[in-house]
Scaffold this motif. Structure first.
Motif, PDB file in Angstrom:
ATOM      1  N   VAL A  37      40.064  81.393  61.319  1.00  0.00           N
ATOM      2  CA  VAL A  37      39.422  81.545  60.021  1.00  0.00           C
ATOM      3  C   VAL A  37      40.497  81.702  58.958  1.00  0.00           C
ATOM      4  O   VAL A  37      41.393  82.533  59.092  1.00  0.00           O
ATOM      5  CB  VAL A  37      38.485  82.773  59.997  1.00  0.00           C
ATOM      6  N   ARG A  38      40.403  80.881  57.919  1.00  0.00           N
ATOM      7  CA  ARG A  38      41.323  80.978  56.793  1.00  0.00           C
ATOM      8  C   ARG A  38      40.515  80.901  55.509  1.00  0.00           C
ATOM      9  O   ARG A  38      39.710  79.982  55.354  1.00  0.00           O
ATOM     10  CB  ARG A  38      42.322  79.818  56.809  1.00  0.00           C
ATOM     11  N   HIS A  39      40.709  81.850  54.622  1.00  0.00           N
ATOM     12  CA  HIS A  39      40.011  81.891  53.335  1.00  0.00           C
ATOM     13  C   HIS A  39      38.498  81.826  53.532  1.00  0.00           C
ATOM     14  O   HIS A  39      37.803  81.083  52.842  1.00  0.00           O
ATOM     15  CB  HIS A  39      40.474  80.766  52.417  1.00  0.00           C
ATOM     16  N   HIS A  40      37.990  82.575  54.503  1.00  0.00           N
ATOM     17  CA  HIS A  40      36.564  82.674  54.814  1.00  0.00           C
ATOM     18  C   HIS A  40      35.965  81.371  55.311  1.00  0.00           C
ATOM     19  O   HIS A  40      34.761  81.186  55.283  1.00  0.00           O
ATOM     20  CB  HIS A  40      35.765  83.184  53.614  1.00  0.00           C
ATOM     21  N   LYS A  41      36.798  80.420  55.774  1.00  0.00           N
ATOM     22  CA  LYS A  41      36.308  79.154  56.311  1.00  0.00           C
ATOM     23  C   LYS A  41      36.800  78.992  57.739  1.00  0.00           C
ATOM     24  O   LYS A  41      37.924  79.391  58.071  1.00  0.00           O
ATOM     25  CB  LYS A  41      36.815  77.971  55.491  1.00  0.00           C
ATOM     26  N   LEU A  42      35.979  78.391  58.566  1.00  0.00           N
ATOM     27  CA  LEU A  42      36.344  78.093  59.941  1.00  0.00           C
ATOM     28  C   LEU A  42      37.211  76.840  59.944  1.00  0.00           C
ATOM     29  O   LEU A  42      36.825  75.817  59.384  1.00  0.00           O
ATOM     30  CB  LEU A  42      35.078  77.853  60.768  1.00  0.00           C
ATOM     31  N   VAL A  43      38.399  76.910  60.531  1.00  0.00           N
ATOM     32  CA  VAL A  43      39.297  75.756  60.584  1.00  0.00           C
ATOM     33  C   VAL A  43      39.785  75.562  62.003  1.00  0.00           C
ATOM     34  O   VAL A  43      39.856  76.503  62.795  1.00  0.00           O
ATOM     35  CB  VAL A  43      40.515  75.921  59.633  1.00  0.00           C
ATOM     36  N   LYS A  44      40.114  74.323  62.325  1.00  0.00           N
ATOM     37  CA  LYS A  44      40.624  73.986  63.645  1.00  0.00           C
ATOM     38  C   LYS A  44      42.140  74.133  63.629  1.00  0.00           C
ATOM     39  O   LYS A  44      42.808  73.714  62.692  1.00  0.00           O
ATOM     40  CB  LYS A  44      40.243  72.553  64.001  1.00  0.00           C
ATOM     41  N   VAL A  45      42.683  74.739  64.664  1.00  0.00           N
ATOM     42  CA  VAL A  45      44.123  74.949  64.778  1.00  0.00           C
ATOM     43  C   VAL A  45      44.750  73.662  65.283  1.00  0.00           C
ATOM     44  O   VAL A  45      44.238  73.042  66.225  1.00  0.00           O
ATOM     45  CB  VAL A  45      44.424  76.108  65.754  1.00  0.00           C
ATOM     46  N   SER A  46      45.834  73.237  64.665  1.00  0.00           N
ATOM     47  CA  SER A  46      46.496  72.004  65.099  1.00  0.00           C
ATOM     48  C   SER A  46      47.162  72.217  66.452  1.00  0.00           C
ATOM     49  O   SER A  46      47.497  73.336  66.844  1.00  0.00           O
ATOM     50  CB  SER A  46      47.535  71.577  64.067  1.00  0.00           C
ATOM     51  N   ARG A  47      47.360  71.136  67.164  1.00  0.00           N
ATOM     52  CA  ARG A  47      47.963  71.226  68.506  1.00  0.00           C
ATOM     53  C   ARG A  47      49.371  71.777  68.451  1.00  0.00           C
ATOM     54  O   ARG A  47      49.766  72.571  69.279  1.00  0.00           O
ATOM     55  CB  ARG A  47      47.985  69.848  69.159  1.00  0.00           C
ATOM     56  N   SER A  48      50.153  71.346  67.460  1.00  0.00           N
ATOM     57  CA  SER A  48      51.533  71.819  67.375  1.00  0.00           C
ATOM     58  C   SER A  48      51.575  73.325  67.152  1.00  0.00           C
ATOM     59  O   SER A  48      52.419  74.023  67.691  1.00  0.00           O
ATOM     60  CB  SER A  48      52.286  71.097  66.262  1.00  0.00           C
ATOM     61  N   ARG A  49      50.642  73.847  66.375  1.00  0.00           N
ATOM     62  CA  ARG A  49      50.603  75.283  66.116  1.00  0.00           C
ATOM     63  C   ARG A  49      50.230  76.030  67.398  1.00  0.00           C
ATOM     64  O   ARG A  49      50.767  77.078  67.696  1.00  0.00           O
ATOM     65  CB  ARG A  49      49.600  75.578  65.022  1.00  0.00           C
ATOM     66  N   ARG A  50      49.278  75.475  68.154  1.00  0.00           N
ATOM     67  CA  ARG A  50      48.891  76.118  69.410  1.00  0.00           C
ATOM     68  C   ARG A  50      50.056  76.092  70.394  1.00  0.00           C
ATOM     69  O   ARG A  50      50.302  77.053  71.104  1.00  0.00           O
ATOM     70  CB  ARG A  50      47.683  75.409  70.021  1.00  0.00           C
ATOM     71  N   ALA A  51      50.791  74.982  70.427  1.00  0.00           N
ATOM     72  CA  ALA A  51      51.924  74.869  71.347  1.00  0.00           C
ATOM     73  C   ALA A  51      53.008  75.886  70.992  1.00  0.00           C
ATOM     74  O   ALA A  51      53.584  76.521  71.867  1.00  0.00           O
ATOM     75  CB  ALA A  51      52.491  73.456  71.313  1.00  0.00           C
ATOM     76  N   ARG A  52      53.259  76.042  69.685  1.00  0.00           N
ATOM     77  CA  ARG A  52      54.260  77.020  69.263  1.00  0.00           C
ATOM     78  C   ARG A  52      53.845  78.438  69.608  1.00  0.00           C
ATOM     79  O   ARG A  52      54.656  79.237  70.059  1.00  0.00           O
ATOM     80  CB  ARG A  52      54.512  76.907  67.762  1.00  0.00           C
ATOM     81  N   SER A  53      52.576  78.755  69.421  1.00  0.00           N
ATOM     82  CA  SER A  53      52.125  80.103  69.726  1.00  0.00           C
ATOM     83  C   SER A  53      52.162  80.361  71.230  1.00  0.00           C
ATOM     84  O   SER A  53      52.455  81.452  71.674  1.00  0.00           O
ATOM     85  CB  SER A  53      50.718  80.362  69.175  1.00  0.00           C
ATOM     86  N   ALA A  54      51.887  79.344  72.035  1.00  0.00           N
ATOM     87  CA  ALA A  54      51.964  79.489  73.489  1.00  0.00           C
ATOM     88  C   ALA A  54      53.410  79.707  73.933  1.00  0.00           C
ATOM     89  O   ALA A  54      53.671  80.510  74.821  1.00  0.00           O
ATOM     90  CB  ALA A  54      51.374  78.270  74.173  1.00  0.00           C
ATOM     91  N   GLN A  55      54.334  78.991  73.300  1.00  0.00           N
ATOM     92  CA  GLN A  55      55.745  79.161  73.644  1.00  0.00           C
ATOM     93  C   GLN A  55      56.222  80.562  73.287  1.00  0.00           C
ATOM     94  O   GLN A  55      56.933  81.194  74.063  1.00  0.00           O
ATOM     95  CB  GLN A  55      56.605  78.141  72.903  1.00  0.00           C
ATOM     96  N   SER A  56      55.848  81.062  72.137  1.00  0.00           N
ATOM     97  CA  SER A  56      56.287  82.396  71.746  1.00  0.00           C
ATOM     98  C   SER A  56      55.654  83.460  72.625  1.00  0.00           C
ATOM     99  O   SER A  56      56.265  84.480  72.896  1.00  0.00           O
ATOM    100  CB  SER A  56      55.982  82.656  70.268  1.00  0.00           C
ATOM    101  N   ALA A  57      54.446  83.226  73.101  1.00  0.00           N
ATOM    102  CA  ALA A  57      53.803  84.183  73.999  1.00  0.00           C
ATOM    103  C   ALA A  57      54.496  84.212  75.347  1.00  0.00           C
ATOM    104  O   ALA A  57      54.653  85.267  75.962  1.00  0.00           O
ATOM    105  CB  ALA A  57      52.332  83.820  74.171  1.00  0.00           C
ATOM    106  N   ARG A  58      54.929  83.053  75.809  1.00  0.00           N
ATOM    107  CA  ARG A  58      55.655  82.995  77.089  1.00  0.00           C
ATOM    108  C   ARG A  58      57.029  83.636  76.987  1.00  0.00           C
ATOM    109  O   ARG A  58      57.522  84.241  77.933  1.00  0.00           O
ATOM    110  CB  ARG A  58      55.815  81.546  77.537  1.00  0.00           C
ATOM    111  N   ALA A  59      57.671  83.498  75.837  1.00  0.00           N
ATOM    112  CA  ALA A  59      59.021  84.038  75.659  1.00  0.00           C
ATOM    113  C   ALA A  59      59.025  85.572  75.599  1.00  0.00           C
ATOM    114  O   ALA A  59      60.003  86.210  75.952  1.00  0.00           O
ATOM    115  CB  ALA A  59      59.636  83.489  74.378  1.00  0.00           C
ATOM    116  N   ALA A  60      57.907  86.145  75.163  1.00  0.00           N
ATOM    117  CA  ALA A  60      57.859  87.610  74.991  1.00  0.00           C
ATOM    118  C   ALA A  60      57.638  88.332  76.288  1.00  0.00           C
ATOM    119  O   ALA A  60      57.387  87.953  77.299  1.00  0.00           O
ATOM    120  CB  ALA A  60      56.740  87.982  74.043  1.00  0.00           C
TER     121      ALA A  60
END
Length: 60
Positions: A37-60
């Protein structure tokens, strides 16, 4: 155990949140995978953003 209803595409910003309010679902952790959710609207997360967040979660 998740909700069966789809979230609304936009939050109505009422004091009492409805059952399929995207802000409420985000807070409860029941939003469908790949959405946020961004600015009170439902938005789809881009694949690259999901991949980056998955990488940072694995690194921690």
């Amino acid at each position: 155990m998740g909700r069966k209803t789809k979230p609304k595409s936009r939050c109505c910003v009422s004091a009492v949140r409805c059952e399929n309010c995207p802000l409420r679902m985000l807070e409860e952790g029941t939003l469908p995978r790949g959405y946020t959710v961004r600015h009170h609207k439902l938005v789809k997360v881009s694949r690259s953003r999901r991949a980056r967040s998955a990488q940072s979660a694995r690194a921690a």
